[in-house]
Design a protein around this motif. Structure first.
Motif, PDB file in Angstrom:
ATOM      1  N   GLU A  48       0.857  -1.180   0.000  1.00 45.49           N
ATOM      2  CA  GLU A  48       0.000   0.000   0.000  1.00 45.49           C
ATOM      3  C   GLU A  48       0.895   1.232   0.000  1.00 45.49           C
ATOM      4  N   VAL A  49       0.633   2.146  -0.917  1.00 45.50           N
ATOM      5  CA  VAL A  49       1.372   3.406  -0.979  1.00 45.50           C
ATOM      6  C   VAL A  49       0.342   4.528  -0.855  1.00 45.50           C
ATOM      7  N   ASN A  50       0.612   5.453   0.071  1.00 37.39           N
ATOM      8  CA  ASN A  50      -0.328   6.536   0.338  1.00 37.39           C
ATOM      9  C   ASN A  50       0.179   7.860  -0.213  1.00 37.39           C
ATOM     10  N   PHE A  51      -0.725   8.807  -0.407  1.00 33.04           N
ATOM     11  CA  PHE A  51      -0.372  10.108  -0.970  1.00 33.04           C
ATOM     12  C   PHE A  51       0.565  10.909  -0.069  1.00 33.04           C
ATOM     13  N   ASP A  52       0.558  10.628   1.232  1.00 28.14           N
ATOM     14  CA  ASP A  52       1.418  11.374   2.153  1.00 28.14           C
ATOM     15  C   ASP A  52       2.848  10.841   2.203  1.00 28.14           C
ATOM     16  N   GLY A  53       3.164   9.847   1.368  1.00 26.88           N
ATOM     17  CA  GLY A  53       4.518   9.284   1.330  1.00 26.88           C
ATOM     18  C   GLY A  53       4.681   8.060   2.182  1.00 26.88           C
ATOM     19  N   SER A  54       3.695   7.709   2.976  1.00 29.75           N
ATOM     20  CA  SER A  54       3.799   6.498   3.794  1.00 29.75           C
ATOM     21  C   SER A  54       3.488   5.276   2.939  1.00 29.75           C
ATOM     22  N   TYR A  55       3.979   4.135   3.373  1.00 29.35           N
ATOM     23  CA  TYR A  55       3.718   2.910   2.635  1.00 29.35           C
ATOM     24  C   TYR A  55       3.850   1.712   3.565  1.00 29.35           C
ATOM     25  N   HIS A  56       3.344   0.594   3.102  1.00 26.33           N
ATOM     26  CA  HIS A  56       3.478  -0.690   3.787  1.00 26.33           C
ATOM     27  C   HIS A  56       3.670  -1.749   2.718  1.00 26.33           C
ATOM     28  N   SER A  57       4.568  -2.678   2.978  1.00 18.15           N
ATOM     29  CA  SER A  57       4.815  -3.768   2.045  1.00 18.15           C
ATOM     30  C   SER A  57       5.144  -5.020   2.839  1.00 18.15           C
TER      31      SER A  57
END
Length: 109
Positions: free
Chosen positions: A34-43
């Protein structure tokens, strides 16, 4: 000419039949990202041979010049060729890569 063709065919057949068998591909059992617009992500993912990887990142101080930094927390585990279960957690940020795991050497006090 027929002898040369026969010899070439024989060499090709011998090479193909004596070559090492191809290894089976290792399946991916689970995969999530998951990549979010605020620059955060999870993989994360898990493979059929026991590798498990999780990682998440966040942008620290967004919009603040010279203070923006990506901070990543993660972990992975696998079994070493010697049969040891390896589990490593880490933090990566403006201070560098900081791993932690029971298998890592510890500096003497």
């Amino acid at each position: 000419m027929k002898v040369v063709i026969f010899l070439v065919a024989f060499v090709v057949i011998v090479a193909v039949t004596t070559a090492a068998p191809a290894e089976e591909p290792i399946p991916i059992l689970k995969q999530d990202a998951e990549v979010n617009f605020d620059g955060s992500y999870h993989s994360s993912y898990e493979t059929g041979n026991g590798i498990v990887v999780n990682e998440e990142g966040v942008l620290k101080n967004p919009g603040v010049e010279n203070l923006e930094a990506e901070e990543v927390h993660g972990s992975f585990s696998y079994t070493s060729p010697e049969g040891q279960h390896i589990y490593l957690t880490y933090l990566a940020n403006e201070n560098g890569f900081q791993p932690s795991g029971d298998h890592l050497p510890v500096a003497p006090l």
